[in-house]
Design a protein around this motif. Structure first.
Motif, PDB file in Angstrom:
ATOM      1  N   LYS A 132      54.590  20.730  68.011  1.00 41.30           N
ATOM      2  CA  LYS A 132      55.453  21.823  68.450  1.00 41.30           C
ATOM      3  C   LYS A 132      56.165  22.459  67.254  1.00 41.30           C
ATOM      4  O   LYS A 132      56.328  23.672  67.187  1.00 41.30           O
ATOM      5  N   ILE A 190      54.528  10.604  71.691  1.00 40.37           N
ATOM      6  CA  ILE A 190      55.688  11.482  71.773  1.00 40.37           C
ATOM      7  C   ILE A 190      55.955  12.133  70.419  1.00 40.37           C
ATOM      8  O   ILE A 190      56.232  13.330  70.329  1.00 40.37           O
ATOM      9  N   LEU A 200      50.276  22.737  74.394  1.00 38.61           N
ATOM     10  CA  LEU A 200      50.478  21.290  74.459  1.00 38.61           C
ATOM     11  C   LEU A 200      51.109  20.957  75.794  1.00 38.61           C
ATOM     12  O   LEU A 200      51.792  21.799  76.394  1.00 38.61           O
ATOM     13  N   ASP A 214      53.936  12.840  67.872  1.00 39.12           N
ATOM     14  CA  ASP A 214      53.002  13.891  67.475  1.00 39.12           C
ATOM     15  C   ASP A 214      53.121  15.128  68.352  1.00 39.12           C
ATOM     16  O   ASP A 214      52.803  16.240  67.915  1.00 39.12           O
ATOM     17  N   THR A 215      53.561  14.959  69.579  1.00 39.34           N
ATOM     18  CA  THR A 215      53.859  16.128  70.403  1.00 39.34           C
ATOM     19  C   THR A 215      54.939  16.967  69.724  1.00 39.34           C
ATOM     20  O   THR A 215      54.823  18.188  69.597  1.00 39.34           O
ATOM     21  N   GLN A 255      44.021  19.259  68.802  1.00 37.87           N
ATOM     22  CA  GLN A 255      44.957  20.393  68.768  1.00 37.87           C
ATOM     23  C   GLN A 255      45.461  20.660  67.353  1.00 37.87           C
ATOM     24  O   GLN A 255      45.681  21.807  66.963  1.00 37.87           O
ATOM     25  N   TYR A 297      46.779  13.798  69.170  1.00 42.06           N
ATOM     26  CA  TYR A 297      46.553  15.239  69.314  1.00 42.06           C
ATOM     27  C   TYR A 297      45.747  15.787  68.142  1.00 42.06           C
ATOM     28  O   TYR A 297      45.981  16.895  67.672  1.00 42.06           O
TER      29      TYR A 297
END
Length: 255
Positions: A134, A127, A229, A129-130, A165, A162
């Motif tokens: 962003k 969560i 993402l 790193d999301t 990405q 991630y």
């Protein structure tokens, strides 16, 4: 006579044991009381936490339904309520949703603050790193390369969820800073990453070809438009957030 001495000695031993027991009893009672208080306190805290998670889960779900139904004001209010919750998982997700709403209104600075808060509140790296990605994505057009590098480089490490990405975003940041060779190197690495999704590898191959053809100026806009993402999830009440998304509902949900 021997029996008499033994009887007296036994009586003295008994008296000593009784005296010792009288001295130790208050301490034993205090330890037992402390253990009982600690057990009751943990039970109360666990019950309170479970109620907080259940409430946050229901509010988060309701906010998602309001958003889908077009009631942005209600969705914003509910996500704001969840963002003040003690349930760290839902709090982080709600902050990301609020950040996304700010981006819809072109309020990048406010969105980045919310994404950063979400990363700080997150209970795990999936969560967190999301939210960090962003935040970096929101800043790609405006932040200096050094700032983007500081945000993205830690996310490219082997154990980060991630990292592919993040490497792609770092390559775009290098392109926008005029470091074509560095960007090409990153895109080449992405093509060789075994855990990179095929879509990301295709973009990396296309980006490398565009750089080699001298069309690098148009590349950042193309890659940014393609990068995506997973959006913050709409989590069913009581569900647990795991590496593969929501799992079967359990009592405590995201912590």
């Amino acid at each position: 006579m021997t029996d008499l001495f033994e009887e007296v000695e036994e009586q003295l031993r008994s008296d000593r044991y009784q005296a010792l027991a009288r001295k130790a009893l208050p301490w034993l009672l205090a330890v037992a009381a402390a253990a009982l208080i600690a057990a009751l306190a943990y039970w109360g805290w666990d019950a309170w936490r479970s109620r907080a998670v259940a409430t946050a889960s229901e509010q988060y779900q309701a906010a998602g339904e309001a958003f889908i139904g077009g009631d942005l004001a209600k969705a914003r209010q509910l996500w704001t309520d969840v963002s003040k919750s003690q349930a760290a998982g839902y709090k982080s997700l709600a902050l990301m949703q609020l950040g996304a709403l700010q981006l819809r209104e072109n309020k990048t600075e406010e969105a980045v603050k919310l994404f950063d808060q979400a990363a700080e509140a997150a209970p795990d790296e999936l969560i967190g790193d999301t939210a960090r990605l962003k935040s970096a994505f929101a800043l790609l057009d405006t932040a200096p390369y050094k700032d983007l590098e500081a945000r993205l480089t830690p996310l490219t490490k082997q154990d980060r969820p991630y990292r592919v990405q993040a490497r792609e975003a770092l390559a775009v940041a290098k392109l926008m800073a005029g470091d074509t060779a560095g960007a090409r190197g990153d895109f080449t690495v992405i093509q060789q990453m075994l855990d990179a999704p095929e879509g990301v590898r295709e973009r990396a191959r296309a980006a490398t070809a565009l750089i080699d053809s001298g069309s690098a100026k148009a590349l950042p806009a193309v890659v940014k438009a393609a990068m995506a993402l997973p959006p913050p999830m709409v989590v069913p009440p009581g569900a647990v957030l795991g590496p593969q998304g929501p799992a079967q509902p359990q009592a405590n949900g995201p912590q």
